[in-house]
Scaffold this motif. Sequence first.
Motif, mmCIF file in Angstrom:
data_model
loop_
_atom_site.group_PDB
_atom_site.id
_atom_site.type_symbol
_atom_site.label_atom_id
_atom_site.label_comp_id
_atom_site.label_asym_id
_atom_site.label_seq_id
_atom_site.Cartn_x
_atom_site.Cartn_y
_atom_site.Cartn_z
ATOM 1 N N THR A 107 0.832 -1.089 0.220
ATOM 2 C CA THR A 107 0.071 -0.123 -0.186
ATOM 3 C C THR A 107 0.623 1.143 0.328
ATOM 4 O OG1 THR A 107 -1.705 -1.649 1.524
ATOM 5 C CG2 THR A 107 -2.265 0.883 1.655
ATOM 6 N N GLY A 108 0.767 2.488 -0.629
ATOM 7 C CA GLY A 108 1.202 3.753 -1.036
ATOM 8 C C GLY A 108 0.869 4.334 0.546
ATOM 9 N N LEU A 109 2.170 5.137 0.357
ATOM 10 C CA LEU A 109 1.411 6.118 2.108
ATOM 11 C C LEU A 109 0.486 6.949 2.008
ATOM 12 C CD1 LEU A 109 3.495 6.853 4.301
ATOM 13 C CD2 LEU A 109 4.676 8.395 3.163
ATOM 14 N N PHE A 110 0.305 6.996 0.818
ATOM 15 C CA PHE A 110 -0.912 8.642 0.893
ATOM 16 C C PHE A 110 -2.556 7.635 1.269
ATOM 17 C CE2 PHE A 110 -2.252 12.226 -1.266
ATOM 18 C CZ PHE A 110 -1.561 12.952 -1.691
ATOM 19 N N THR A 111 -2.422 6.517 1.165
ATOM 20 C CA THR A 111 -3.678 5.027 0.626
ATOM 21 C C THR A 111 -3.349 4.598 2.683
ATOM 22 O OG1 THR A 111 -3.302 4.414 -1.262
ATOM 23 C CG2 THR A 111 -4.782 3.124 0.611
ATOM 24 N N LEU A 112 -2.414 4.673 3.547
ATOM 25 C CA LEU A 112 -1.973 3.755 4.171
ATOM 26 C C LEU A 112 -2.174 4.552 5.694
ATOM 27 C CD1 LEU A 112 -1.340 1.237 6.097
ATOM 28 C CD2 LEU A 112 1.097 1.754 4.652
ATOM 29 N N LEU A 113 -1.332 6.133 5.054
ATOM 30 C CA LEU A 113 -0.983 7.030 6.280
ATOM 31 C C LEU A 113 -2.479 7.563 6.581
ATOM 32 C CD1 LEU A 113 1.107 8.342 8.348
ATOM 33 C CD2 LEU A 113 1.479 9.860 6.205
ATOM 34 N N PRO A 114 -3.137 7.666 6.462
ATOM 35 C CA PRO A 114 -4.760 8.370 6.202
ATOM 36 C C PRO A 114 -5.543 6.993 7.738
ATOM 37 C CG PRO A 114 -5.048 8.706 4.321
ATOM 38 C CD PRO A 114 -3.562 8.175 4.508
ATOM 39 N N GLN A 115 -5.449 6.287 6.827
ATOM 40 C CA GLN A 115 -6.241 4.600 7.203
ATOM 41 C C GLN A 115 -5.588 4.295 8.285
ATOM 42 O OE1 GLN A 115 -7.787 1.371 4.743
ATOM 43 N NE2 GLN A 115 -7.468 2.982 2.843
ATOM 44 N N ILE A 116 -4.278 4.833 9.139
ATOM 45 C CA ILE A 116 -3.811 3.853 10.456
ATOM 46 C C ILE A 116 -4.240 5.319 11.202
ATOM 47 C CG2 ILE A 116 -1.677 3.517 11.258
ATOM 48 C CD1 ILE A 116 -0.865 2.215 8.849
ATOM 49 N N ALA A 117 -4.194 6.619 10.540
ATOM 50 C CA ALA A 117 -4.326 7.558 11.515
ATOM 51 C C ALA A 117 -6.433 7.307 12.155
ATOM 52 C CB ALA A 117 -4.260 8.468 11.145
ATOM 53 N N ASP A 118 -6.883 7.348 11.875
ATOM 54 C CA ASP A 118 -8.780 6.972 11.456
ATOM 55 C C ASP A 118 -8.172 5.952 12.772
ATOM 56 O OD1 ASP A 118 -9.194 8.771 10.112
ATOM 57 O OD2 ASP A 118 -9.616 7.397 8.388
ATOM 58 N N VAL A 119 -7.765 4.700 12.787
ATOM 59 C CA VAL A 119 -7.794 3.753 13.530
ATOM 60 C C VAL A 119 -7.160 3.571 15.364
ATOM 61 C CG1 VAL A 119 -9.492 2.578 12.195
ATOM 62 C CG2 VAL A 119 -6.496 2.169 12.776
ATOM 63 N N VAL A 120 -5.803 4.953 15.046
ATOM 64 C CA VAL A 120 -4.684 4.506 15.703
ATOM 65 C C VAL A 120 -4.250 6.103 16.073
ATOM 66 C CG1 VAL A 120 -2.567 3.868 16.782
ATOM 67 C CG2 VAL A 120 -4.026 1.951 15.193
ATOM 68 N N SER A 121 -4.486 5.862 17.710
ATOM 69 C CA SER A 121 -4.119 7.454 18.326
ATOM 70 C C SER A 121 -2.921 7.531 18.157
ATOM 71 C CB SER A 121 -5.414 7.989 19.701
ATOM 72 O OG SER A 121 -5.217 6.863 20.854
ATOM 73 N N LEU A 122 -2.204 6.734 18.708
ATOM 74 C CA LEU A 122 0.254 7.266 18.627
ATOM 75 C C LEU A 122 0.212 8.402 17.286
ATOM 76 C CD1 LEU A 122 0.963 2.997 18.976
ATOM 77 C CD2 LEU A 122 0.336 4.968 20.856
ATOM 78 N N PRO A 123 1.527 8.567 17.656
ATOM 79 C CA PRO A 123 2.398 9.554 17.108
ATOM 80 C C PRO A 123 1.821 8.772 16.023
ATOM 81 C CG PRO A 123 2.428 9.859 18.874
ATOM 82 C CD PRO A 123 1.729 9.235 19.509
ATOM 83 N N LEU A 124 2.145 9.457 14.461
ATOM 84 C CA LEU A 124 2.850 8.725 13.383
ATOM 85 C C LEU A 124 3.987 9.123 12.550
ATOM 86 C CD1 LEU A 124 -0.985 7.766 12.073
ATOM 87 C CD2 LEU A 124 0.766 5.877 13.387
ATOM 88 N N LEU A 125 4.769 8.513 12.629
ATOM 89 C CA LEU A 125 6.318 8.914 11.521
ATOM 90 C C LEU A 125 5.493 8.889 10.024
ATOM 91 C CD1 LEU A 125 8.887 8.571 13.777
ATOM 92 C CD2 LEU A 125 8.422 10.393 13.048
ATOM 93 N N ALA A 126 5.822 9.757 9.077
ATOM 94 C CA ALA A 126 5.706 8.865 8.089
ATOM 95 C C ALA A 126 6.678 8.964 7.133
ATOM 96 C CB ALA A 126 4.976 9.852 6.841
ATOM 97 N N ALA A 127 6.629 7.187 6.455
ATOM 98 C CA ALA A 127 8.060 6.789 5.783
ATOM 99 C C ALA A 127 7.762 6.371 4.115
ATOM 100 C CB ALA A 127 8.605 6.213 6.236
ATOM 101 N N GLY A 128 8.980 7.193 3.350
ATOM 102 C CA GLY A 128 8.601 6.077 2.240
ATOM 103 C C GLY A 128 8.635 7.870 0.836
ATOM 104 N N GLY A 129 9.450 7.906 0.496
ATOM 105 C CA GLY A 129 9.189 8.795 -1.107
ATOM 106 C C GLY A 129 8.415 10.451 -0.623
ATOM 107 N N ILE A 130 9.385 10.398 1.328
ATOM 108 C CA ILE A 130 10.067 12.224 1.758
ATOM 109 C C ILE A 130 11.131 12.827 1.136
ATOM 110 C CG2 ILE A 130 8.889 13.566 3.764
ATOM 111 C CD1 ILE A 130 7.123 11.111 4.191
#
Length: 349
Positions: free
Chosen positions: A196-219
Amino acid sequence: MNGDKKLTEMLGIQYPIVQAPMLGVTSPEMVAAVSNGGGLGSLPLGGLAAGVARKLIHQTKALTNKPFAVNLFTYTIPAIAYETAESMALFLKEICTINDLNYTKPDLAQLQFHSYEELIPVLLDENIPIVSFTFGCPDDAAIAAFKSRGVKLIGTVTSVEEAVFLAEKGIDMLTVQGIEAGGHRGSFLSETIPQTGLFTLLPQIADVVSLPLLAAGGIYDQRTIAAAHQLGASGVQIGSLFITANESLASDLYKSSIMQASETGTVLTRAVTGRWLRALRNRLIDLVESSGQVVPAYPVQGSLTAPIRSLAQAQGIADFFPMLAGQACSRAVKQSAAEILSKLVDAYR
Ligand SMILES: Cc1cc2nc3c(=O)[nH]c(=O)nc-3n(C[C@H](O)[C@H](O)[C@H](O)COP(=O)(O)O)c2cc1C
């Protein structure tokens, strides 16, 4: 743009920018430069022997008094499937002979692998404040030991399922690794590798997990950092951009190859180590993939290809030297790690 205060306070850093741990590329000098610049340097220790790990920690501590993370490969080492490994070794020898490379087949009975458990006493003894990990999750006893010492834990995830799993284990922060990312996939729960690409994955994880998230891949710049924050990240973890740093262990061939790569120049493959990783496509990868051979599981395949990789690196043969890198690796420029970081920091000013 403001970073997440909770994340920077939790890690004791100024900017929510993490230099990704990159085994074989990251040096203590790179880690220290990033931590000294207000980001978080990460020292890769995955698969290393305890003595080597302790030495690298000491070298890093000598260069910075700022917090830095160390990184572990938290997986269970599998038994060697000797028949498969023998067959692969014979195949590798054959292709080396054809291509004038001198392949010395490793003695399978002598292969030695180090588990992450061996490193835990070293990390506790050295009072490491932040431990990141990939390929799985530390066992419950290890998590409890780290927590009792106030160590912050950062786990790598490539799916919503993995994010929920690590959140339930009490991990403090997650690195969300999109398919764009260079190096190994951190995936650990499903048989088929999440892609899964970061664009798709990140918001879906942010919707269900309340932990701080670090985005990785293509930044790699202010735009991609801003996009990651827009999608739910509290910070970023960046690897490929640091491969060309002056402090990097990468060879000149490696650096110039990634700078010249196109956005389609990398592939996901098990051919190099037996675990899915992203690297610049080359002849070794193509030959193994089209061979019909069963690729032995990680880390055995890595040991079988190691002699080819070091020979090809020493002799500057790109065809046989797999260079791990992400889809945006061509954005890297040759600069000091401090300069690379400082450009990224502009995103938060
Ligand atoms: C050369 C290389 C080596 C890597 N080694 C590790 C490692 O030892 N541990 C780890 O957790 N991640 C490792 N990664 C993955 C990074 O943590 C991160 O997910 C990735 O670099 C982010 O994508 P980017 O390369 O597009 O910035 C590696 C990545 C690269 C490019």
